[in-house]
Design an enzyme around this catalytic site. Structure first.
Site, PDB file in Angstrom:
ATOM      1  N   LYS A 130       0.814  -1.215   0.000  1.00 61.21           N
ATOM      2  CA  LYS A 130       0.000   0.000   0.000  1.00 61.21           C
ATOM      3  C   LYS A 130       0.845   1.261   0.000  1.00 61.21           C
ATOM      4  CE  LYS A 130      -4.396  -1.474   1.963  1.00 61.21           C
ATOM      5  NZ  LYS A 130      -5.424  -1.185   2.978  1.00 61.21           N
ATOM      6  N   LYS A 152      -8.242 -11.471  -8.307  1.00 70.21           N
ATOM      7  CA  LYS A 152      -9.382 -11.402  -7.402  1.00 70.21           C
ATOM      8  C   LYS A 152     -10.419 -10.395  -7.905  1.00 70.21           C
ATOM      9  CE  LYS A 152      -9.333 -10.661  -2.796  1.00 70.21           C
ATOM     10  NZ  LYS A 152      -8.831 -10.442  -1.425  1.00 70.21           N
ATOM     11  N   LYS A 204     -12.971  -4.055  -6.313  1.00 74.02           N
ATOM     12  CA  LYS A 204     -13.653  -2.811  -6.644  1.00 74.02           C
ATOM     13  C   LYS A 204     -12.744  -1.862  -7.427  1.00 74.02           C
ATOM     14  CE  LYS A 204     -12.569  -0.174  -2.452  1.00 74.02           C
ATOM     15  NZ  LYS A 204     -11.173  -0.298  -2.618  1.00 74.02           N
TER      16      LYS A 204
END
Ligand code: TRP
Length: 344
Positions: free
Chosen positions: A115, A207, A210
């Protein structure tokens, strides 16, 4: 170590556009767990602040995730459903655990590295501290079982290490106060099985997410029946027919994903699904899958839309959930303060 009463805790970050992967990987399991265990389900708004965020969006998505919890069947009367920031003890315990966790442990966290990206110096301190706050979420309730995705396994291990070190460092005070040889249980992850790991409809190796740029990659919980049928019709497949045995899905990630989605929605095994559809073409299977998906999601969608239009009701659920959560959190936090020597 002493035996702790079983208690389930899980947290979901407030994000918009919850999808089929969130449902099959998390929410559906949360609903199942509440049948057998006391459960605490938390919308982790404090975690959502670790990356740059927009305040109005955070408010909206916190309510949306709560609405999704309720629409999927989580019963707020049986379980505590609340937003993390409402129970100040989460942040309070995180500080105490900050002083237990070691820098070396946090430096190994792979999610932080992902991240933070290349410009690590510019990441928030909160992002670095994210796993300790997550440990605090769980340990605050002395929860024993934590349903999470595979990607959270390392954070769960850290929570166990922190619990263990706290129990060791303060063993004398813990025993003296009658908590036996441990104040915190070592929480166990309940990792989702392969049947519930939903992949992108455009690429069976990624995966469902969103943040995928293609809207055809995911089925949102608020998609209408036409959108669902359309996305499933356009889902990537391979030229072969459906195999009759599970082994025949090897090396065919898109076929495996669609069969897995069907199985999860129907509460069947892949073997059962293939016994019915094996040998047939994808087109017929996709029609059946679209029907099943629409049938399962339609009531959830309707309830989510209803709740999204009634924020006052959602807020009252969060307030009541926080009250219930605090009933457990406060005495536990008091005990922690006593154990570590903070006068209260
Ligand atoms: N980090 C988790 C995720 O992204 C969310 C989370 C925060 C959580 N606190 C938690 C999950 C405590 C389980 C228990 O999925």
């Amino acid at each position: 170590m002493a035996k702790f009463p079983e208690l389930v805790f899980s947290g979901v970050q407030p994000t918009g556009n919850l999808h089929l992967g969130n449902y099959l990987g998390a929410l559906k399991r949360f609903v199942e767990m509440q049948k057998t265990h006391p459960c605490i389900y938390c919308v982790v708004d404090l975690h959502a602040m670790t990356m740059p965020h927009d305040p109005a969006t955070l408010r909206r998505t916190t309510r949306e995730v709560t609405a999704a919890f309720l629409a999927c069947g989580i019963d707020p009367k049986k379980n505590a459903v609340f937003n993390q920031s409402r129970v100040a003890e989460h942040a309070e315990l995180a500080w105490v655990l900050d002083c237990v966790a070691r820098l070396g442990w946090l430096n190994r966290m792979t999610q932080f590295k992902e991240k933070a990206g290349k410009d690590r110096e510019n990441a928030s301190v909160g992002l670095y501290n994210y796993p300790v706050l997550m440990a605090a979420d769980i340990l605050l309730y002395r929860a024993t079982h934590v349903p999470v995705g595979e990607d959270q396994k390392q954070h769960l291990e850290l929570a166990r290490d922190i619990a263990q070190k706290f129990n060791n460092d303060f063993a004398a005070g813990i025993a003296e106060r009658g908590y036996g040889d441990g104040f915190f249980p070592l929480p166990e992850p309940l990792i989702q099985g392969p049947a519930t790991r939903v992949m992108s409809l455009r690429d069976g190796s990624k995966k469902m997410s969103k943040s995928d740029p293609s809207e055809y990659s995911l089925i949102a919980l608020t998609d209408d029946p036409d959108a669902i049928a359309n996305k499933i019709r356009k889902a990537k497949t391979d030229p072969g027919a459906l195999p009759s045995e599970v082994e025949g899905l090897a090396g065919r990630p898109e076929a495996d994903n669609l069969v897995g989605i069907y199985a999860a929605l129907a509460d069947e095994s892949r073997t059962e699904v293939l016994a019915r559809f094996g040998g047939g073409q994808f087109s017929a299977f996709k029609t059946a899958l679209a029907e099943l998906t629409v049938a399962r999601l339609a009531p959830i969608r309707a309830e989510m839309l209803r709740l999204n239009a009634d924020p006052a009701h959602v807020d009252s659920v969060l307030a009541e959930g926080a009250r219930k959560a605090r009933e457990i959190a406060q005495p536990n936090m008091d005990a922690v303060k006593d154990i570590v020597g903070l006068i209260r």
